[in-house]
Design an enzyme around this catalytic site. Sequence first.
Site, PDB file in Angstrom:
ATOM      1  N   HIS A 212       0.850  -1.196   0.000  1.00 20.92           N
ATOM      2  CA  HIS A 212       0.000   0.000   0.000  1.00 20.92           C
ATOM      3  C   HIS A 212       0.878   1.236   0.000  1.00 20.92           C
ATOM      4  CE1 HIS A 212       0.796  -0.592   4.291  1.00 20.92           C
ATOM      5  NE2 HIS A 212       0.245   0.566   4.587  1.00 20.92           N
TER       6      HIS A 212
ATOM      7  N   HIS B 220       4.630  -5.022  10.255  1.00 21.89           N
ATOM      8  CA  HIS B 220       5.179  -4.433  11.489  1.00 21.89           C
ATOM      9  C   HIS B 220       5.368  -5.463  12.598  1.00 21.89           C
ATOM     10  CE1 HIS B 220       4.643  -0.066  10.570  1.00 21.89           C
ATOM     11  NE2 HIS B 220       3.669  -0.515   9.775  1.00 21.89           N
TER      12      HIS B 220
ATOM     13  N   ASP C 211      -0.176  -3.999   6.083  1.00 21.90           N
ATOM     14  CA  ASP C 211      -0.834  -3.520   7.306  1.00 21.90           C
ATOM     15  C   ASP C 211      -2.300  -3.936   7.370  1.00 21.90           C
ATOM     16  OD1 ASP C 211       1.562  -2.346   7.891  1.00 21.90           O
ATOM     17  OD2 ASP C 211       0.864  -0.275   7.733  1.00 21.90           O
TER      18      ASP C 211
ATOM     19  N   ASP D 188       5.797   4.528   5.237  1.00 20.28           N
ATOM     20  CA  ASP D 188       6.636   3.530   5.923  1.00 20.28           C
ATOM     21  C   ASP D 188       6.679   2.198   5.149  1.00 20.28           C
ATOM     22  OD1 ASP D 188       3.872   3.332   6.808  1.00 20.28           O
ATOM     23  OD2 ASP D 188       4.534   1.870   8.290  1.00 20.28           O
ATOM     24  N   HIS D 189       6.045   2.167   3.973  1.00 20.20           N
ATOM     25  CA  HIS D 189       6.106   0.969   3.119  1.00 20.20           C
ATOM     26  C   HIS D 189       6.674   1.278   1.736  1.00 20.20           C
ATOM     27  CE1 HIS D 189       3.672  -1.456   5.979  1.00 20.20           C
ATOM     28  NE2 HIS D 189       3.408  -0.236   6.384  1.00 20.20           N
TER      29      HIS D 189
ATOM     30  N   HIS E  79       1.396   3.875   2.017  1.00 18.04           N
ATOM     31  CA  HIS E  79       1.953   4.592   3.164  1.00 18.04           C
ATOM     32  C   HIS E  79       3.483   4.671   3.079  1.00 18.04           C
ATOM     33  CE1 HIS E  79      -1.856   3.960   5.811  1.00 18.04           C
ATOM     34  NE2 HIS E  79      -1.922   5.058   5.088  1.00 18.04           N
TER      35      HIS E  79
ATOM     36  N   HIS F  42      -7.536  -0.823   5.385  1.00 13.29           N
ATOM     37  CA  HIS F  42      -6.506   0.052   5.960  1.00 13.29           C
ATOM     38  C   HIS F  42      -6.315   1.246   5.015  1.00 13.29           C
ATOM     39  CE1 HIS F  42      -2.823   1.156   8.092  1.00 13.29           C
ATOM     40  NE2 HIS F  42      -2.112   1.036   6.995  1.00 13.29           N
TER      41      HIS F  42
HETATM   42 FE    FE Z   1       2.690   0.620   8.153  1.00 15.56          FE
HETATM   43 ZN    ZN Z   2       0.030   1.481   6.608  1.00 12.23          ZN
END
Ligand code: FE
Ligand code: ZN
Length: 255
Positions: free
Chosen positions: A54, A167, A129, A58-59, A56, A112
């Site tokens: 996805h 995570h 996530d 942090d990905h 985001h 999400h």
């Molecule tokens: Fe994440």
């Molecule tokens: Zn995420």
Amino acid sequence: MKVIQIPLLRDNYGYLIVCEKTNEAAIVDPSEAEPVLRQVEKEKVTLKAILNTHHHRDHTGGNSGLLESLPLQVYGHKNDEYRIPGLTHPLDEGDEIRIGELKGRILFIPGHTKGHIAYLFENKLFCGDTLFVAGCGRLFEGTAEQMHSSLNKLQQLPADTLVYCGHEYTEKNLQFAMTVEPNNKKITDKLQSVRSLKAKNISTVPSTMAEERETNPFLRWESKEIHENLKSRFPNLGSDPVSVFAKVRELKDQF
Ligand code: FE
Ligand code: ZN
């Protein structure tokens, strides 16, 4: 097929997937570029693709840095065409991708975010996530109904499916699980083993789908204990799976 887990940022995991026949590789969710490039060098593999679950940061934070050093294909859901840096291959439910001789299947699992997908290679599920070990992602862009149906899709995979999530949230997730299903011994046992892994600095990921069905409160909308627990606190709550899931998600948001 080889999977190398790469700890990234504070508590993210990237996964290097390697076809051992051709030595070609793909990286799932590179939060940052440098540690991925170091691992690619160490393993002496040819990195061919980025697989984003996805959009985001942090990905996907490492997409641009990786593309500066290597010509890569970038995969992600078609809804995220303009949100995933460098996306070249927009995907949808049921699509197939290839890394060397490895075949991956795409599962569309919104909730999400509205463009969230999972990659399934053999019995290995890379689910970002959406599904965590003993938890699930927050509903940032989707509804409880969507997330419930996405999780329901995932939990129907075979019991031996390995769950590689985005995570390391396992301990906190299990602490929460105990508050909604305190008499589930599988949860207390798992919390104990997770704590001893963490003390030794060992990852708690992957788990198996069998374990998730037994301990993950977001897959346990059929649990009698959870129903009774929620009903006693929220007498007006519906007993259908989506209402139960939505309430558990709401409680987790406040945990
Ligand atoms: Fe994440
Ligand atoms: Zn995420």
